[in-house]
Motif scaffolding. Structure first.
Motif, PDB file in Angstrom:
ATOM      1  N   ALA A 265       6.080  14.222  -4.885  1.00 36.27           N
ATOM      2  CA  ALA A 265       5.733  14.514  -6.272  1.00 36.27           C
ATOM      3  C   ALA A 265       6.688  13.819  -7.232  1.00 36.27           C
ATOM      4  CB  ALA A 265       5.738  16.024  -6.508  1.00 36.27           C
ATOM      5  N   ALA A 266       7.964  13.805  -6.884  1.00 37.05           N
ATOM      6  CA  ALA A 266       8.964  13.138  -7.725  1.00 37.05           C
ATOM      7  C   ALA A 266       8.704  11.638  -7.772  1.00 37.05           C
ATOM      8  CB  ALA A 266      10.367  13.425  -7.199  1.00 37.05           C
ATOM      9  N   VAL A 267       8.355  11.060  -6.635  1.00 37.99           N
ATOM     10  CA  VAL A 267       8.059   9.622  -6.583  1.00 37.99           C
ATOM     11  C   VAL A 267       6.868   9.292  -7.479  1.00 37.99           C
ATOM     12  CG1 VAL A 267       7.210   7.763  -5.089  1.00 37.99           C
ATOM     13  CG2 VAL A 267       9.038   9.284  -4.277  1.00 37.99           C
TER      14      VAL A 267
ATOM     15  N   GLY B 208       8.998  20.369 -12.947  1.00 43.17           N
ATOM     16  CA  GLY B 208       8.041  21.125 -12.168  1.00 43.17           C
ATOM     17  C   GLY B 208       7.366  20.416 -11.020  1.00 43.17           C
ATOM     18  N   CYS B 209       7.225  19.103 -11.058  1.00 35.71           N
ATOM     19  CA  CYS B 209       6.459  18.386 -10.026  1.00 35.71           C
ATOM     20  C   CYS B 209       7.130  18.542  -8.661  1.00 35.71           C
ATOM     21  CB  CYS B 209       6.355  16.913 -10.394  1.00 35.71           C
ATOM     22  SG  CYS B 209       5.500  16.588 -11.944  1.00 35.71           S
TER      23      CYS B 209
ATOM     24  N   GLY C 139      -1.323  15.304  -5.753  1.00 34.79           N
ATOM     25  CA  GLY C 139      -0.432  14.399  -6.468  1.00 34.79           C
ATOM     26  C   GLY C 139      -0.991  13.871  -7.771  1.00 34.79           C
ATOM     27  N   SER C 140      -2.285  14.058  -8.005  1.00 37.09           N
ATOM     28  CA  SER C 140      -2.885  13.549  -9.237  1.00 37.09           C
ATOM     29  C   SER C 140      -2.241  14.184 -10.468  1.00 37.09           C
ATOM     30  CB  SER C 140      -4.386  13.817  -9.230  1.00 37.09           C
ATOM     31  OG  SER C 140      -5.009  13.309 -10.382  1.00 37.09           O
TER      32      SER C 140
ATOM     33  N   MET D 149      -6.478   7.792  -4.055  1.00 33.03           N
ATOM     34  CA  MET D 149      -5.247   8.540  -3.803  1.00 33.03           C
ATOM     35  C   MET D 149      -4.391   8.534  -5.060  1.00 33.03           C
ATOM     36  SD  MET D 149      -4.289   7.119   0.009  1.00 33.03           S
ATOM     37  CE  MET D 149      -2.805   8.128   0.110  1.00 33.03           C
ATOM     38  N   ALA D 150      -3.557   9.559  -5.183  1.00 35.06           N
ATOM     39  CA  ALA D 150      -2.713   9.667  -6.373  1.00 35.06           C
ATOM     40  C   ALA D 150      -1.811   8.453  -6.530  1.00 35.06           C
ATOM     41  CB  ALA D 150      -1.882  10.946  -6.305  1.00 35.06           C
ATOM     42  N   GLY D 151      -1.363   7.897  -5.406  1.00 34.49           N
ATOM     43  CA  GLY D 151      -0.520   6.711  -5.479  1.00 34.49           C
ATOM     44  C   GLY D 151      -1.219   5.538  -6.144  1.00 34.49           C
ATOM     45  N   ASP D 152      -2.550   5.450  -5.991  1.00 33.33           N
ATOM     46  CA  ASP D 152      -3.302   4.399  -6.671  1.00 33.33           C
ATOM     47  C   ASP D 152      -3.227   4.575  -8.179  1.00 33.33           C
ATOM     48  OD1 ASP D 152      -4.180   3.479  -4.158  1.00 33.33           O
ATOM     49  OD2 ASP D 152      -5.903   4.827  -4.196  1.00 33.33           O
TER      50      ASP D 152
END
Length: 504
Positions: free
Chosen positions: A257-259, A313-314, A438-439, A485-488
């Motif tokens: 989440a931090a990343v 919070g993440c 992660g979004s 994906m959230a990373g995208d």
């Protein structure tokens, strides 16, 4: 920017146009009918095209619009069949006027559709203002209408949809397209109503911003180019110019989440990002986001002084360390603050923290909360169920915003950005592919970056949600909604133009 109106607001603006501006009601109805007839003909490729058309008309003014459409289409060469549903002795005055005019035209009136297929079928049964279940002859009429083959056009709103909430009142028309008049109705963009209207066209009939007379609608949505909404980037700027984001994020075995939040903050223009996280996450963050500065909470006082905005919070967890950090962030700083995820859960458990936060909001601290419906339910307390929050998300988000004297971005399939004394901003971008772990962390990082660049919390939350959804739409256009994906979203949310990726 698109205004989204309720039935009551639209009635007020119609009345203002007629009584204060001086445009007669019959002129407005004629413009409505012309706009609808044009849309039907353009669908066939020509303003003068023809064919067989069915008009399903109720007894109110929406039905009167349908009768006017019938007349105009007949004049353009269409074979017109008018299906009146309801008791004509209860018809509105404008309906009666249009019916009297139509007596002079050889259109065909029927008690039910005479065939199964039409080139076009027009839904003019209810329009806006419906507030009860569709029953009896009306329910049966909607079912029959939906079973017909051919292009289906709804006037103003598909019959059976609540114009204010998007609720389906038992049975509703499923249209291929909807022509709505003056301003878009909320029910056309909120779930589930937005799935019934097909392509939505807003027609200018003479009811515009001049009709507000000082009373603007209570809801709007962004629809402009994203670049027009982003903070300016002075050519002589530097990393300090573009804002410093302090992230309190991540916990033991929860570095992701931090990343994501840190990457999103950088990709949204922040000049510097510092992540305060437990020590075991340091190597992961150094490898995943080498641009980020790192802290472990030991020098939090200095970090708070360094920051332009704080986001907490993440992936933070609910440990004693997390609670202590959150308490210090709230108690020891007056910098702009965004709280997400576990920070909201900790806040819901600590009445003292909530009272402290509300007191700071009253004093002018810029506060943004970004809860999903479950977190919103916990923050409101008093037995407020998740389902109640989902059904009344804008209202409940507004209640929390008033309680903390801040901005609340209440997240679900639609995100509502609420603040006391402001019109609510609803975000219309995004898709189901963004319903992935992660979004929300990406959204928090994006919003914090906009705040760090000088945007106030409400604008940052509204533009952040809009940009976040656009990123999701662009990503899924490439990979599909199942593969997003959230990373995208975090990797390249703002650097695509006209649907094409700009490689960095």
């Amino acid at each position: 920017m698109r205004y989204l109106v309720t039935a009551a607001e639209m009635r007020e603006y119609d009345s203002n146009t007629i009584e204060k501006t001086g445009i007669p009601a019959c002129v407005l109805m004629e413009r409505v009918a012309l706009a609808a007839a044009d849309r039907i003909c353009l669908r066939q490729g020509d303003k003068k095209s023809s064919g067989r058309v069915l008009i399903m008309a109720g007894m109110g003014n929406n039905g009167g619009d349908g009768l006017a459409v019938a007349r105009i289409l007949w004049e353009r060469g269409w074979q017109v069949e008018v299906w009146c549903v309801g008791e004509q002795e209860k018809a509105s005055a404008q309906w009666r006027q249009q019916r009297q005019i139509l007596e002079n035209y050889p259109v065909e009136f029927t008690q039910a559709p005479k065939r199964q297929e039409y080139r076009a079928a027009v839904d003019a049964l209810f329009g806006v203002g419906l507030s009860r279940e569709v029953e009896g002859r009306y329910r049966e009429a909607v079912k029959i209408f939906n079973s017909l083959e051919g292009f289906k056009l709804a006037l103003d709103l598909p019959s059976g949809i609540d114009s204010d909430t998007g609720r389906v009142w038992g049975e509703a028309v499923r249209a291929d397209a909807t022509v709505t008049f003056g301003f878009c109705k909320r029910g056309l963009v909120l779930y589930p109503g937005c799935e019934y209207g097909g392509e939505v066209y807003t027609a200018d009939i003479g009811v515009g911003v001049r009709s507000f007379y000082g009373r603007e609608p209570g809801m709007f949505a962004y629809d402009e180019e994203l670049e027009e909404l982003l903070p300016p980037r002075p050519r002589d700027g530097h990393k300090g110019t573009f804002g410093k984001v302090l992230l309190l994020a991540g916990s033991h075995n929860m570095a992701g989440a931090a990343v994501l939040a840190a990457r999103a903050a950088y990709r949204t223009g922040a000049g510097m990002v510092k992540v305060v996280t437990p020590g075991e996450n340091r190597v992961i963050l150094q490898q995943a986001v080498p641009e980020a500065l790192l802290g472990d909470g030991e020098s939090l006082e200095k970090d708070l002084e360094w920051a332009d905005v704080i986001a907490a919070g993440c992936g933070l967890g609910r440990s004693d360390w997390a609670f202590d950090c959150l308490k210090r962030v709230i108690g020891e700083s007056r910098k702009p603050l965004l709280l997400d995820a576990d920070a909201l859960n900790l806040l819901a458990e600590g009445q003292e923290l909530k009272e402290m936060l509300a007191a700071q909001g009253r004093e002018g601290r810029d506060i943004v909360l970004t809860p999903h419906v479950g977190e919103l339910s916990r923050l409101l307390g008093k037995g407020e169920s998740i389902e109640s929050c989902r059904r009344n998300l804008a209202l409940r988000g507004g209640q929390l915003a008033a309680a903390v004297w801040g901005t609340v971005a209440a997240k679900d399939a639609r995100t509502f950005v609420c603040r006391e004394g402001r019109s609510t901003c609803v975000n219309l971008t995004g898709n189901s592919g963004m319903g992935t772990a992660g979004s929300g962390d990406v959204l928090a990082g994006m919003t914090a970056a906009l705040m760090a660049q000088g945007m106030k919390g409400f604008e940052a939350a509204a533009v952040g949600a809009y940009a976040h959804g656009l990123a999701g739409d662009r990503v899924t256009a490439r990979v599909g909604e199942h593969a997003c994906m959230a990373g995208d979203l975090a990797e390249n949310p703002l650097f695509e133009r006209l649907g094409q990726r700009v490689e960095l």
